[in-house]
Motif scaffolding. Structure first.
Motif, PDB file in Angstrom:
ATOM      1  N   ILE A 134     -12.081  -0.534  -7.635  1.00  0.00           N
ATOM      2  CA  ILE A 134     -11.161   0.103  -8.582  1.00  0.00           C
ATOM      3  C   ILE A 134      -9.726  -0.316  -8.297  1.00  0.00           C
ATOM      4  N   ARG A 135      -9.342  -0.308  -7.040  1.00  0.00           N
ATOM      5  CA  ARG A 135      -7.961  -0.662  -6.684  1.00  0.00           C
ATOM      6  C   ARG A 135      -7.620  -2.083  -7.085  1.00  0.00           C
ATOM      7  N   PHE A 136      -8.510  -3.013  -6.795  1.00  0.00           N
ATOM      8  CA  PHE A 136      -8.232  -4.410  -7.114  1.00  0.00           C
ATOM      9  C   PHE A 136      -8.248  -4.646  -8.618  1.00  0.00           C
ATOM     10  N   ALA A 137      -9.038  -3.854  -9.349  1.00  0.00           N
ATOM     11  CA  ALA A 137      -9.089  -4.004 -10.810  1.00  0.00           C
ATOM     12  C   ALA A 137      -7.809  -3.493 -11.462  1.00  0.00           C
ATOM     13  N   ILE A 138      -7.269  -2.388 -10.948  1.00  0.00           N
ATOM     14  CA  ILE A 138      -6.069  -1.796 -11.543  1.00  0.00           C
ATOM     15  C   ILE A 138      -4.797  -2.482 -11.052  1.00  0.00           C
ATOM     16  N   GLY A 139      -4.768  -2.765  -9.763  1.00  0.00           N
ATOM     17  CA  GLY A 139      -3.583  -3.390  -9.184  1.00  0.00           C
ATOM     18  C   GLY A 139      -3.613  -3.247  -7.682  1.00  0.00           C
ATOM     19  N   ARG A 140      -3.923  -4.335  -6.995  1.00  0.00           N
ATOM     20  CA  ARG A 140      -4.105  -4.299  -5.552  1.00  0.00           C
ATOM     21  C   ARG A 140      -2.869  -3.790  -4.820  1.00  0.00           C
ATOM     22  N   ASP A 141      -1.689  -4.174  -5.273  1.00  0.00           N
ATOM     23  CA  ASP A 141      -0.447  -3.844  -4.594  1.00  0.00           C
ATOM     24  C   ASP A 141       0.338  -2.747  -5.300  1.00  0.00           C
ATOM     25  N   ARG A 142      -0.316  -2.021  -6.188  1.00  0.00           N
ATOM     26  CA  ARG A 142       0.339  -0.938  -6.915  1.00  0.00           C
ATOM     27  C   ARG A 142      -0.207   0.409  -6.445  1.00  0.00           C
ATOM     28  N   VAL A 201      -3.514  12.646  -0.868  1.00  0.00           N
ATOM     29  CA  VAL A 201      -2.284  13.110  -0.202  1.00  0.00           C
ATOM     30  C   VAL A 201      -2.080  12.373   1.115  1.00  0.00           C
ATOM     31  N   THR A 202      -3.145  12.220   1.895  1.00  0.00           N
ATOM     32  CA  THR A 202      -3.050  11.507   3.170  1.00  0.00           C
ATOM     33  C   THR A 202      -2.677  10.051   2.965  1.00  0.00           C
ATOM     34  N   VAL A 203      -3.346   9.399   2.030  1.00  0.00           N
ATOM     35  CA  VAL A 203      -3.077   7.994   1.753  1.00  0.00           C
ATOM     36  C   VAL A 203      -1.657   7.811   1.208  1.00  0.00           C
ATOM     37  N   SER A 204      -1.193   8.758   0.412  1.00  0.00           N
ATOM     38  CA  SER A 204       0.154   8.682  -0.149  1.00  0.00           C
ATOM     39  C   SER A 204       1.207   8.667   0.957  1.00  0.00           C
ATOM     40  N   PHE A 205       1.016   9.517   1.955  1.00  0.00           N
ATOM     41  CA  PHE A 205       1.963   9.552   3.079  1.00  0.00           C
ATOM     42  C   PHE A 205       1.973   8.222   3.826  1.00  0.00           C
ATOM     43  N   ILE A 206       0.786   7.686   4.094  1.00  0.00           N
ATOM     44  CA  ILE A 206       0.708   6.414   4.821  1.00  0.00           C
ATOM     45  C   ILE A 206       1.273   5.280   3.980  1.00  0.00           C
ATOM     46  N   TRP A 207       1.032   5.301   2.674  1.00  0.00           N
ATOM     47  CA  TRP A 207       1.555   4.265   1.773  1.00  0.00           C
ATOM     48  C   TRP A 207       3.081   4.212   1.835  1.00  0.00           C
ATOM     49  N   ARG A 208       3.718   5.381   1.933  1.00  0.00           N
ATOM     50  CA  ARG A 208       5.182   5.444   1.954  1.00  0.00           C
ATOM     51  C   ARG A 208       5.758   5.087   3.319  1.00  0.00           C
ATOM     52  N   THR A 209       5.021   5.389   4.396  1.00  0.00           N
ATOM     53  CA  THR A 209       5.591   5.246   5.732  1.00  0.00           C
ATOM     54  C   THR A 209       5.090   4.019   6.497  1.00  0.00           C
ATOM     55  N   ARG A 210       3.793   3.755   6.490  1.00  0.00           N
ATOM     56  CA  ARG A 210       3.218   2.630   7.237  1.00  0.00           C
ATOM     57  C   ARG A 210       2.099   1.967   6.442  1.00  0.00           C
ATOM     58  N   PRO A 211       2.424   1.315   5.331  1.00  0.00           N
ATOM     59  CA  PRO A 211       1.369   0.689   4.524  1.00  0.00           C
ATOM     60  C   PRO A 211       0.617  -0.418   5.256  1.00  0.00           C
ATOM     61  N   ASP A 212       1.199  -0.936   6.335  1.00  0.00           N
ATOM     62  CA  ASP A 212       0.522  -1.983   7.101  1.00  0.00           C
ATOM     63  C   ASP A 212      -0.715  -1.462   7.825  1.00  0.00           C
ATOM     64  N   LEU A 213      -0.861  -0.139   7.910  1.00  0.00           N
ATOM     65  CA  LEU A 213      -2.010   0.434   8.614  1.00  0.00           C
ATOM     66  C   LEU A 213      -3.293   0.374   7.796  1.00  0.00           C
ATOM     67  N   PHE A 214      -3.187   0.155   6.493  1.00  0.00           N
ATOM     68  CA  PHE A 214      -4.381   0.081   5.671  1.00  0.00           C
ATOM     69  C   PHE A 214      -5.203  -1.156   6.020  1.00  0.00           C
ATOM     70  N   TYR A 215      -6.510  -1.027   5.867  1.00  0.00           N
ATOM     71  CA  TYR A 215      -7.397  -2.175   6.084  1.00  0.00           C
ATOM     72  C   TYR A 215      -7.066  -3.304   5.101  1.00  0.00           C
ATOM     73  N   ASP A 216      -6.751  -2.956   3.874  1.00  0.00           N
ATOM     74  CA  ASP A 216      -6.282  -3.920   2.875  1.00  0.00           C
ATOM     75  C   ASP A 216      -4.839  -3.569   2.517  1.00  0.00           C
ATOM     76  N   PRO A 217      -3.868  -3.938   3.364  1.00  0.00           N
ATOM     77  CA  PRO A 217      -2.487  -3.536   3.103  1.00  0.00           C
ATOM     78  C   PRO A 217      -1.912  -4.260   1.896  1.00  0.00           C
ATOM     79  N   PRO A 218      -0.894  -3.692   1.268  1.00  0.00           N
ATOM     80  CA  PRO A 218      -0.217  -4.417   0.186  1.00  0.00           C
ATOM     81  C   PRO A 218       0.267  -5.766   0.695  1.00  0.00           C
ATOM     82  N   ARG A 219       0.142  -6.795  -0.107  1.00  0.00           N
ATOM     83  CA  ARG A 219       0.449  -8.144   0.361  1.00  0.00           C
ATOM     84  C   ARG A 219       1.896  -8.323   0.757  1.00  0.00           C
TER      85      ARG A 219
END
Length: 231
Positions: A134-142, A201-219
């Motif tokens: 779903i994420r890659f279909a809608i927008g991987r980095d959005r 909510v958890t992912v939103s916090f990480i997205w704003r503060t440390r997006p590099d922690l995701f397994y598939d981080p924004p490019r």
């Protein structure tokens, strides 16, 4: 009826063949996960696995009310997959459920394989790949792609896990399939909404503060931060 609503299956609720089958599947998948983690993950991913396990374990202790006088709690499989990937995420979930069963008697020991399979492996593998699609279909980095993928996958993982529990109870002769499906899915459709909200909510916090922690981080983060997983 209250036992039928529980995702953690107690001892004595599954037949020996069903219990053994889920044990075999769980052990096989965990063994594969161990090999993949050892081959692909860098050492600095280990602390994140520990933090993720501690967070999910603590979050599962907190119940949220749902209509009808009952309550639910976070399962966390999709969240673990989003942060760690399906392999490390599955190991984290397996450890969480082992500790819960051994130390807190939350779920039976003889059916631990079924509980790991239902709540950990289905949620983590299935949740991760649905979220990723779903994420890659809608927008991987959005953010909208990330949030939509997490919400849909978290909710779906809970409903699918509840369906698996109902099928196992029916195959074991514990309760008729129609009763098990009604009891499990009826409530977990609502519990899945809580799972989706907490995960987003958890992912939103990480997205704003440390997006590099995701397994598939924004490019846009990859040029600045070394990824946790070698690809």
């Amino acid at each position: 009826m209250s036992s039928l609503l529980a995702m953690h299956i107690p001892d004595g609720f599954l037949s020996l063949p069903v219990s053994l089958l889920t044990w075999v599947v769980a052990i096989a998948l965990i063994a594969i996960c161990l090999k993949r983690v050892q081959a692909e993950y860098q050492e600095r991913a280990v602390p994140l696995m520990g933090v993720c396990a501690a967070f999910i374990f603590a979050a599962q202790m907190i119940n949220f009310p749902i209509p009808g006088g009952t309550s639910g709690h976070l399962l966390g499989g999709t969240l673990a997959g989003v942060l760690l990937g399906p392999w490390a995420g599955s190991l984290v979930m397996a450890v969480v459920f082992i500790v819960q069963s051994v130390m807190f008697q939350d779920g039976g020991l003889t059916v631990l394989g079924a509980n790991i399979f239902n709540m950990g492996l289905i949620g983590t593998f299935g949740g991760y790949y649905l979220y990723r699609t779903i994420r890659f279909a809608i927008g991987r980095d959005r953010w909208v792609g990330m949030a939509t993928g997490v919400a849909v996958a978290a909710w779906t993982s809970v409903v699918v896990a509840a369906t698996a529990v109902a099928l196992q109870l029916a195959l074991s002769g514990t309760v008729p399939l129609a009763v098990a499906l009604t009891a499990m899915i009826g409530w977990h459709v609502l519990i899945g909404i809580g799972e989706a909200i907490i995960s987003v909510v958890t992912v939103s916090f990480i997205w704003r503060t440390r997006p590099d922690l995701f397994y598939d981080p924004p490019r846009k983060q990859r040029s600045a931060v070394r990824p946790l997983v070698s690809r």
